[in-house]
Structures are given as structure tokens and as C-alpha cells.
Design an enzyme around this catalytic site. Structure first.
Site, PDB file in Angstrom:
ATOM      1  N   MET A   1       5.532   2.545   8.822  1.00  0.00           N
ATOM      2  CA  MET A   1       4.228   1.953   8.515  1.00  0.00           C
ATOM      3  C   MET A   1       3.153   3.025   8.651  1.00  0.00           C
ATOM      4  SD  MET A   1       4.867  -1.097   7.607  1.00  0.00           S
ATOM      5  CE  MET A   1       3.136  -1.574   7.420  1.00  0.00           C
TER       6      MET A   1
ATOM      7  N   SER B   1       3.979  -3.262  -4.148  1.00  0.00           N
ATOM      8  CA  SER B   1       3.943  -4.352  -3.181  1.00  0.00           C
ATOM      9  C   SER B   1       3.334  -5.592  -3.824  1.00  0.00           C
ATOM     10  CB  SER B   1       3.119  -3.935  -1.961  1.00  0.00           C
ATOM     11  OG  SER B   1       2.992  -5.019  -1.073  1.00  0.00           O
TER      12      SER B   1
ATOM     13  N   GLY C   1      -0.121  -5.952   8.336  1.00  0.00           N
ATOM     14  CA  GLY C   1      -0.798  -7.242   8.295  1.00  0.00           C
ATOM     15  C   GLY C   1      -1.770  -7.410   7.161  1.00  0.00           C
ATOM     16  N   PHE C   2      -2.403  -6.326   6.726  1.00  0.00           N
ATOM     17  CA  PHE C   2      -3.387  -6.423   5.661  1.00  0.00           C
ATOM     18  C   PHE C   2      -3.259  -5.245   4.699  1.00  0.00           C
ATOM     19  CE2 PHE C   2      -5.210  -8.702   9.248  1.00  0.00           C
ATOM     20  CZ  PHE C   2      -5.639  -9.885   8.657  1.00  0.00           C
ATOM     21  N   GLY C   3      -3.514  -5.487   3.425  1.00  0.00           N
ATOM     22  CA  GLY C   3      -3.492  -4.425   2.434  1.00  0.00           C
ATOM     23  C   GLY C   3      -4.821  -3.693   2.400  1.00  0.00           C
ATOM     24  N   GLY C   4      -4.821  -2.559   1.687  1.00  0.00           N
ATOM     25  CA  GLY C   4      -6.061  -1.838   1.459  1.00  0.00           C
ATOM     26  C   GLY C   4      -6.565  -1.006   2.612  1.00  0.00           C
TER      27      GLY C   4
ATOM     28  N   ASP D   1       6.380  -8.517   1.027  1.00  0.00           N
ATOM     29  CA  ASP D   1       6.036  -8.678   2.440  1.00  0.00           C
ATOM     30  C   ASP D   1       6.002 -10.149   2.825  1.00  0.00           C
ATOM     31  OD1 ASP D   1       5.499  -5.905   3.217  1.00  0.00           O
ATOM     32  OD2 ASP D   1       3.810  -6.029   1.825  1.00  0.00           O
TER      33      ASP D   1
ATOM     34  N   HIS E   1      10.403  -7.132   3.175  1.00  0.00           N
ATOM     35  CA  HIS E   1       9.916  -6.598   4.457  1.00  0.00           C
ATOM     36  C   HIS E   1       9.439  -7.770   5.307  1.00  0.00           C
ATOM     37  CE1 HIS E   1       6.629  -3.911   6.530  1.00  0.00           C
ATOM     38  NE2 HIS E   1       7.528  -4.368   7.392  1.00  0.00           N
TER      39      HIS E   1
ATOM     40  N   HIS F   1       8.621  -4.678  -3.812  1.00  0.00           N
ATOM     41  CA  HIS F   1       8.462  -4.731  -2.365  1.00  0.00           C
ATOM     42  C   HIS F   1       7.732  -6.024  -2.012  1.00  0.00           C
ATOM     43  CE1 HIS F   1       8.184  -3.038   1.711  1.00  0.00           C
ATOM     44  NE2 HIS F   1       6.992  -3.615   1.771  1.00  0.00           N
TER      45      HIS F   1
ATOM     46  N   MET G   1       7.692  -9.237   8.341  1.00  0.00           N
ATOM     47  CA  MET G   1       6.758  -9.008   9.446  1.00  0.00           C
ATOM     48  C   MET G   1       6.622 -10.327  10.188  1.00  0.00           C
ATOM     49  SD  MET G   1       3.915  -6.461   7.766  1.00  0.00           S
ATOM     50  CE  MET G   1       4.168  -6.704   6.018  1.00  0.00           C
TER      51      MET G   1
ATOM     52  N   GLY H   1       0.528  -0.884  -3.002  1.00  0.00           N
ATOM     53  CA  GLY H   1       0.016  -2.219  -3.293  1.00  0.00           C
ATOM     54  C   GLY H   1      -1.316  -2.189  -3.982  1.00  0.00           C
ATOM     55  N   SER H   2      -2.381  -2.078  -3.203  1.00  0.00           N
ATOM     56  CA  SER H   2      -3.732  -2.090  -3.751  1.00  0.00           C
ATOM     57  C   SER H   2      -3.936  -0.990  -4.784  1.00  0.00           C
ATOM     58  CB  SER H   2      -4.763  -1.918  -2.631  1.00  0.00           C
ATOM     59  OG  SER H   2      -4.639  -2.946  -1.678  1.00  0.00           O
TER      60      SER H   2
ATOM     61  N   ASP I   1       5.033   2.810   3.795  1.00  0.00           N
ATOM     62  CA  ASP I   1       4.329   1.583   3.420  1.00  0.00           C
ATOM     63  C   ASP I   1       2.908   1.614   3.977  1.00  0.00           C
ATOM     64  OD1 ASP I   1       3.481  -0.944   2.783  1.00  0.00           O
ATOM     65  OD2 ASP I   1       5.084  -2.000   3.837  1.00  0.00           O
ATOM     66  N   GLY I   2       1.928   1.749   3.061  1.00  0.00           N
ATOM     67  CA  GLY I   2       0.528   1.667   3.469  1.00  0.00           C
ATOM     68  C   GLY I   2      -0.291   2.872   3.057  1.00  0.00           C
ATOM     69  N   GLY I   3      -1.312   2.647   2.245  1.00  0.00           N
ATOM     70  CA  GLY I   3      -2.235   3.715   1.889  1.00  0.00           C
ATOM     71  C   GLY I   3      -1.687   4.767   0.954  1.00  0.00           C
TER      72      GLY I   3
ATOM     73  N   MET J   1       4.941 -12.480   5.958  1.00  0.00           N
ATOM     74  CA  MET J   1       4.195 -12.466   7.225  1.00  0.00           C
ATOM     75  C   MET J   1       4.074 -13.877   7.777  1.00  0.00           C
ATOM     76  SD  MET J   1       1.032 -10.028   6.073  1.00  0.00           S
ATOM     77  CE  MET J   1       1.282  -8.592   5.034  1.00  0.00           C
TER      78      MET J   1
END
Length: 230
Positions: A148, A19, A153-156, A46, A77, A44, A79, A208-209, A186-188, A48
């Protein structure tokens, strides 16, 4: 525009999609080249708007800059509210896959058809609280479903454990409807849950992170690849 093969949507191997939102924006070209030269499969990206989600990311000029240098699939993606207004623009900027949120589309089927009419693959993202059942009537028109696994809305953020059973329910729907829709998470995503996600039915892992905060991002991408092939 990035020229990439379209048949990668049919591959059986796990697709790794770093990401770009988590990249170092002061060294964006460096990070793009890192992805180009790594074992990653997709970019990827994002987008927003600060309305659909409580955050604002980059817009069209940055996406255009990315697609000039990217040599892999551009997975965008959205959002944002009212994504239909920008479908043609994102196609012109080089997007290969355009994913919209179920929660942002009043007429989802029409939106999917508009995306495909511009020559892109059509994706639908669903928030953690949204049931897989809402996709029952449109799954045959969807190339990719983005589940999701954090609130958008936010990474990490921390991974939501209910995601595994959600993947399994979506996989059951895909098999029942006899479609080739890919499942993206997507996420974590980390090397600790990647294999379990793939075993549940995931095809695409967005990281991402975990990638960009690593000491060696390219090596971390390779570790994700290995973790999903064991």
C-alpha cells in the site's frame, strides 16, 4: 464467471490493474467494457467493510455483476476484518486472485492455504507502517504482495515516497527466498512514478483515480503501459 488465463501471473511485462473503485458506478458496465477493450491486464477490485478501513465499498452483488462482464483477471483486494469467512464466497464469485491484509489475519499461513484450496492465487497486502520483515516466514506461500503506497480506505491520496525502498527490500526477500511472488503497488500510481516503481522491482501497478478521472481512460492506461516499457 470471467474465464481468464492463469499463466499471466508469470509474465515479465508490467501488469496494469485499473481499480474499479474509482469507476463511475452509474456507468459501471461502460467502464468494465473500457477495461476489457484497453491495454489493461487485470481488474483490481477493492472490498471494504467500514471496520478495517474507514470506508465502505461495494460487496458481493456488485462483484458478481462485474465478473459476468469482465474478460480479464479478477484481482480482489479485501480490506476487511476476518476475511477467512468469505474466502469460499469470493472464489464462487469468480475471483482469480484474493488478497488479504497481513494486519487483518491472526493465522496468515492458514488463510493463504485456504485461498489456494479454493483455486485462487493468494495475495497479502501490507499497510504503509508495516515492515517487509513480517513476510519473511510466509513469502514462499504468497503469490502476490500488495504494498500500500497510500493509507488504505480512500482513493485519490498522495503517494508515499518511502514505497520505493520498501519495494527494493521486498524484491531482495523474494530473490533470497527464490520465490516467484509478484509485487503489486496500490495507491497514487501515475505515469510520473510508474517507471520508477517498475525499476525498483514492481510487477503490478494499480491505478484508480489517475485512470478514471482522465479525459480518455483507455489512452491513459496505454500511457502507463508505455511509461513502464521505456
Amino acid at each position: 464467471m470471467a474465464q481468464v488465463p492463469r499463466n499471466d501471473l508469470k509474465m515479465k511485462k508490467t501488469i496494469i490493474a485499473p481499480s474499479v473503485l474509482a469507476a463511475d458506478f452509474a456507468n459501471l458496465q461502460r467502464d468494465i467494457e473500457m477495461i476489457n477493450n484497453s491495454e489493461a491486464d487485470w481488474f483490481h477490485i477493492d472490498i471494504m467493510d467500514g471496520v478495517f478501513v474507514p470506508n465502505i465499498s461495494f460487496g458481493m452483488p456488485v462483484l458478481e455483476a462485474i465478473t459476468k462482464h469482465a474478460r480479464k483477471t479478477i484481482d480482489v483486494h479485501l480490506m476487511i476484518v476476518d476475511p477467512d469467512r468469505y474466502i469460499k464466497t469470493f472464489a464462487q464469485l469468480g475471483s482469480n486472485i484474493l488478497t488479504v491484509h497481513y494486519e487483518a489475519c491472526t493465522h496468515l499461513h492458514r488463510t493463504l492455504q485456504a485461498i489456494k484450496a479454493e483455486g485462487m492465487k493468494a495475495g497479502v497486502a501490507i499497510n504503509p507502517h508495516t515492515s517487509i520483515a513480517v513476510l519473511e516466514e510466509v513469502i514462499n506461500d504468497i503469490d502476490l504482495v500488495c504494498i500500500m503506497s497510500v493509507n488504505p480506505g480512500f482513493g485519490g491520496q498522495s503517494f508515499i515516497e518511502n514505497t520505493y525502498s520498501k519495494i527494493e527490500r521486498l524484491k531482495d526477500l523474494i530473490i533470497r527466498k527464490n520465490t516467484s511472488t509478484l509485487i503489486e503497488i496500490d495507491g497514487g500510481v501515475t505515469n510520473k512514478n510508474a517507471k520508477k516503481l517498475v525499476d525498483a522491482g514492481a510487477d503490478v501497478l494499480v491505478a484508480g483515480s489517475f485512470v478514471f478521472r482522465a479525459e480518455n481512460p483507455s489512452q491513459t492506461i496505454a500511457e502507463l503501459k508505455r511509461a513502464t516499457s521505456i
